[in-house]
Design a protein around this motif. Structure first.
Motif, PDB file in Angstrom:
ATOM      1  N   ALA A 133       0.946  -1.263   0.109  1.00  0.00           N
ATOM      2  CA  ALA A 133      -0.080   0.130  -0.224  1.00  0.00           C
ATOM      3  C   ALA A 133       0.872   1.242  -0.165  1.00  0.00           C
ATOM      4  CB  ALA A 133      -0.874   0.246   1.051  1.00  0.00           C
ATOM      5  N   PRO A 134       0.237   2.331  -0.677  1.00  0.00           N
ATOM      6  CA  PRO A 134       1.134   3.661  -0.682  1.00  0.00           C
ATOM      7  C   PRO A 134       0.881   4.321   0.499  1.00  0.00           C
ATOM      8  CG  PRO A 134      -0.695   3.757  -2.183  1.00  0.00           C
ATOM      9  CD  PRO A 134      -0.888   2.384  -1.781  1.00  0.00           C
ATOM     10  N   MET A 135       1.563   4.324   1.389  1.00  0.00           N
ATOM     11  CA  MET A 135       1.474   5.314   2.751  1.00  0.00           C
ATOM     12  C   MET A 135       2.193   6.401   2.566  1.00  0.00           C
ATOM     13  SD  MET A 135       1.951   1.647   5.153  1.00  0.00           S
ATOM     14  CE  MET A 135       3.356   1.011   4.044  1.00  0.00           C
ATOM     15  N   ALA A 136       1.393   7.690   2.557  1.00  0.00           N
ATOM     16  CA  ALA A 136       1.801   9.002   2.537  1.00  0.00           C
ATOM     17  C   ALA A 136       2.560   9.367   3.790  1.00  0.00           C
ATOM     18  CB  ALA A 136       0.676   9.895   2.198  1.00  0.00           C
ATOM     19  N   GLY A 137       3.198  10.499   3.874  1.00  0.00           N
ATOM     20  CA  GLY A 137       3.893  11.079   5.037  1.00  0.00           C
ATOM     21  C   GLY A 137       5.402  10.712   5.249  1.00  0.00           C
ATOM     22  N   GLY A 138       6.006  10.049   4.164  1.00  0.00           N
ATOM     23  CA  GLY A 138       7.380   9.547   4.133  1.00  0.00           C
ATOM     24  C   GLY A 138       7.581   8.090   4.580  1.00  0.00           C
ATOM     25  N   VAL A 139       6.432   7.169   4.554  1.00  0.00           N
ATOM     26  CA  VAL A 139       6.506   5.793   4.754  1.00  0.00           C
ATOM     27  C   VAL A 139       6.832   4.903   3.657  1.00  0.00           C
ATOM     28  CG1 VAL A 139       5.443   3.797   5.756  1.00  0.00           C
ATOM     29  CG2 VAL A 139       4.740   5.945   6.752  1.00  0.00           C
ATOM     30  N   GLN A 163      -3.723  -6.018  -1.211  1.00  0.00           N
ATOM     31  CA  GLN A 163      -2.897  -4.668  -0.833  1.00  0.00           C
ATOM     32  C   GLN A 163      -2.628  -4.803   0.879  1.00  0.00           C
ATOM     33  OE1 GLN A 163      -3.305  -0.748  -2.615  1.00  0.00           O
ATOM     34  NE2 GLN A 163      -4.174  -0.181  -0.764  1.00  0.00           N
ATOM     35  N   LEU A 164      -1.520  -4.511   1.153  1.00  0.00           N
ATOM     36  CA  LEU A 164      -0.972  -4.416   2.725  1.00  0.00           C
ATOM     37  C   LEU A 164      -0.309  -3.340   2.889  1.00  0.00           C
ATOM     38  CD1 LEU A 164      -1.130  -7.879   1.446  1.00  0.00           C
ATOM     39  CD2 LEU A 164       0.210  -8.185   3.725  1.00  0.00           C
ATOM     40  N   GLY A 165      -0.675  -2.622   3.901  1.00  0.00           N
ATOM     41  CA  GLY A 165       0.123  -1.547   4.363  1.00  0.00           C
ATOM     42  C   GLY A 165       0.920  -1.585   5.790  1.00  0.00           C
ATOM     43  N   THR A 166      -0.040  -2.004   6.870  1.00  0.00           N
ATOM     44  CA  THR A 166       0.747  -1.765   8.173  1.00  0.00           C
ATOM     45  C   THR A 166       1.788  -3.011   8.157  1.00  0.00           C
ATOM     46  OG1 THR A 166      -1.601  -1.018   8.934  1.00  0.00           O
ATOM     47  CG2 THR A 166       0.065  -2.048  10.482  1.00  0.00           C
ATOM     48  N   ALA A 167       1.377  -4.132   7.444  1.00  0.00           N
ATOM     49  CA  ALA A 167       2.403  -5.309   7.463  1.00  0.00           C
ATOM     50  C   ALA A 167       3.713  -4.822   7.001  1.00  0.00           C
ATOM     51  CB  ALA A 167       1.755  -6.372   6.438  1.00  0.00           C
ATOM     52  N   PHE A 168       3.820  -3.728   6.123  1.00  0.00           N
ATOM     53  CA  PHE A 168       5.052  -3.257   5.490  1.00  0.00           C
ATOM     54  C   PHE A 168       5.731  -2.100   6.138  1.00  0.00           C
ATOM     55  CE2 PHE A 168       3.763  -5.631   1.702  1.00  0.00           C
ATOM     56  CZ  PHE A 168       4.651  -6.320   1.526  1.00  0.00           C
ATOM     57  N   LEU A 169       4.834  -1.402   7.167  1.00  0.00           N
ATOM     58  CA  LEU A 169       5.296  -0.234   7.810  1.00  0.00           C
ATOM     59  C   LEU A 169       6.391  -0.469   8.981  1.00  0.00           C
ATOM     60  CD1 LEU A 169       2.541   2.256   9.325  1.00  0.00           C
ATOM     61  CD2 LEU A 169       4.596   1.559  10.666  1.00  0.00           C
TER      62      LEU A 169
END
Length: 357
Positions: A16-22, A235-241
């Motif tokens: 997932a595209p995570m804005a804010g520099g992630v 689509q995975l976001g937190t998993a890659f955070l």
């Protein structure tokens, strides 16, 4: 999913595209190199900043990747509500020894300039959040050789995505961390969102374009579940955070599994739009008073969030996270993709429970 789009990434895993520099180039490159689809987040960046990250990513990998763009937001009329909220946050500004941001710092996030860059320097995939681009925009991207994805949080939005001519819809359940990609921000709908499996089933029965499932997915077994329910990818976001390549602050990464942050909730406290985050002091004290005013509130609170991070205080930060945050794993992004694929394979080949002769 259309074979051409599927061929871009061997494994049905989208970062997932995570804005804010992630979602930095290093993260996207690691995911793409491992066979998933890595994504850059153009939100809150200038068009040139986006372009520089695209160049960095291309230097790191020759594999396909995507870029996410925020849709421009309609004018917000109730400026008085923003002023009231700014007054409430005066104590936070004093505590962190900073000034509040200018709520009138811009509404379109450089949308037209970013599209111009993406048309002049095409990337494999572009996704859109907070609305649906016009058919002209999607057609232009198609002519440039770019696949298009658009987030939807209900059936009506998914139909709008299909009518616009997008290649696939991202079905975002309420479990997802960060901002809900609702096309129209209506406060009375704050608690009307659907869980991913229910949303996925309804969208699959309504539209004919492929669907990518998003929301709270942390394990390969969950990927198997959404694929079995009709999704073409997850689509995975937190998993890659939590990965080393992620640009999230160490405080944010640590908070994902810190018992002090036991749950997530949607809040408008930080940006004026519903976004799921780990519940902290700032959310508890200000969430109920934040108006529906995006991106005004985002601009207003930006210096506070930066100051809190600089002070090492996660209680004042926007700790975006999905409902599965406690399952986060501190693995390199490429290795995480490999582990997820292994779990997915195991789930697909496991014998069905309760079987008999």
């Amino acid at each position: 999913m259309s074979s051409a789009l599927t061929d871009l990434f061997p494994h049905p895993i989208v970062q997932a595209p995570m804005a804010g520099g992630v979602s930095v180039p290093q993260l996207a490159a690691a995911v793409s190199e491992a066979g998933g689809l890595g994504f850059l987040a153009a939100g809150y960046k200038t068009a040139d900043g986006m372009y520089q990250e695209i160049k960095q990513l291309r230097a790191l990998t020759g594999r396909p990747f995507g870029v996410n763009v925020f849709m421009p937001q309609p004018d917000y009329a109730e400026s008085g509500a923003v002023e009231v909220y700014a007054h409430q946050l005066a104590g936070e500004a004093a505590w962190y020894e900073t000034e509040l941001g200018d709520p009138d710092s811009g509404r379109d996030d450089g949308y037209d300039a970013k599209l111009a860059v993406l048309l002049d320097n095409p990337v494999p995939v572009v996704s859109f959040h907070f609305g649906v681009p016009s058919r002209d925009v999607i057609d232009s991207l198609h002519r440039a050789g770019t696949f298009t994805l658009v987030t939807a949080t209900n059936v009506e939005e998914a139909l709008a995505v299909e009518r616009a001519g997008a290649d696939a819809v991202i079905a975002q359940g309420v479990e997802a961390g960060g901002h809900q990609g609702t096309h129209r921000d209506v406060p009375e709908n704050d608690c009307a969102g659907l869980g991913l499996l229910s949303l996925l089933a309804q969208i699959r029965e309504t539209v004919s374009i492929p669907v990518i499932a998003a929301g709270g997915i942390m394990r390969g077994s969950q990927i198997a579940a959404v694929l079995a329910a009709g999704a073409s990818a997850a689509q995975l976001g937190t998993a890659f955070l939590a990965t080393p390549e992620s640009g999230a602050s160490p405080l944010h990464k640590q908070a994902l599994t810190n018992p002090l942050f036991a749950r997530t909730e949607p809040t408008r406290a930080f940006s004026g739009r519903p976004a799921r985050a780990l519940v902290n002091r700032f959310m508890r004290e200000h969430g109920r008073y934040a108006p529906a005013a995006y991106p005004e509130i985002h601009h207003l609170t930006a210096p506070l969030r930066k100051a809190a991070a600089k002070a090492g205080d996660p209680q004042g930060m926007a700790l975006w996270a999905g409902q599965g945050h406690r399952m986060a794993r501190d693995l390199p992004a490429g290795q995480l993709v490999e582990v997820l694929v292994g779990e997915l394979t195991a789930a697909r080949t496991a014998p069905a429970a309760g079987g008999g002769r």
